[in-house]
Scaffold this active site. Structure first.
Site: not given
Ligand code: ITT
Length: 197
Positions: A10, A70-71, A153-154, A181
């Protein structure tokens, strides 16, 4: 200089992590430096389990120290969903826009007082041959009724940080990281890295 591989695909997350680790005097490598690597499936039921799984896989592949994040977003009214499924809430490969649209749909008609939520982040650090260590950060807020802001993002356009009354997407990256976080977890991770690397 000590090397550390950031175990994330990401890009937006990686930018936040690199900005906060810039004081840590580390040579940061990304997964783009290891083109043959394929991230394992995130099939654990906890952020901790998935963070450890990603960091272990990257450390084993590269033979180097690795750090994974992981978030996700836990919404009170939804009993903690989307949680570990935040990235694929609207289906595998779903975009941020699709995930945000589904969240607004599921919370349609829910009043502001019942729209509480928190972002959680677990960071796992793995050194070759050692057990994983984890740190975590949590940030509480509320889900907006319409998306606001263009940054981040997200779910950032829907996550209102109550103390400021604006969404994460309306804050600068620096301001978000001071309270987020990920910022909280990364400051703990920095201290841990100083001890163990
Ligand atoms: P990696 O596993 O490759 O690190 P990913 O995007 O799949 O990338 P996660 O499995 O940890 O990562 O999923 C985290 C999701 O949670 C992320 O795609 C967002 O949708 C949301 N998220 C996490 N942190 C965030 C933030 O700071 N702001 C907004 N959305 C967030």
């Amino acid at each position: 200089m000590k090397k550390l591989v950031l175990a994330t695909n990401n890009q937006a997350k990686a930018i936040e992590i690199m900005a906060l680790l810039s004081n840590c005097k580390l040579q940061l490598l990304s997964l783009q430096d290891f083109p043959g690597f394929k991230m394992p499936e995130e099939d654990c039921t906890t952020f901790t389990g998935n963070a450890i799984k990603k960091a272990v896989a990257v450390s084993n592949f590269t033979g180097l120290p690795a750090m994974a994040d992981d978030s996700g977003l836990e919404v009170d009214f939804l009993g903690g969903r989307p949680g570990v499924h935040s990235a694929r809430y609207a289906g595998i490969g779903s975009s941020d826009g699709e995930n945000n649209a589904l969240l607004l749909k599921e919370l349609d008609g829910v009043p502001p007082a019942k729209r509480g939520a928190c972002f959680k982040c677990v960071i796992a650090i793995v050194l070759p041959g050692s057990a994983a260590k984890t740190v975590e950060g949590i940030c509480r807020g509320r889900i907006a009724e319409v998306a606001q802001g263009k940054g981040g993002f997200g779910y950032d356009p829907l996550f209102i940080y109550e103390e400021e009354g604006i969404t994460f997407a309306q804050m600068t990256g620096t301001a978000k990281s001071k309270v987020s976080h990920r910022g909280i977890a990364l400051r703990k991770a920095c201290n841990l890295l100083k001890e163990i690397l």
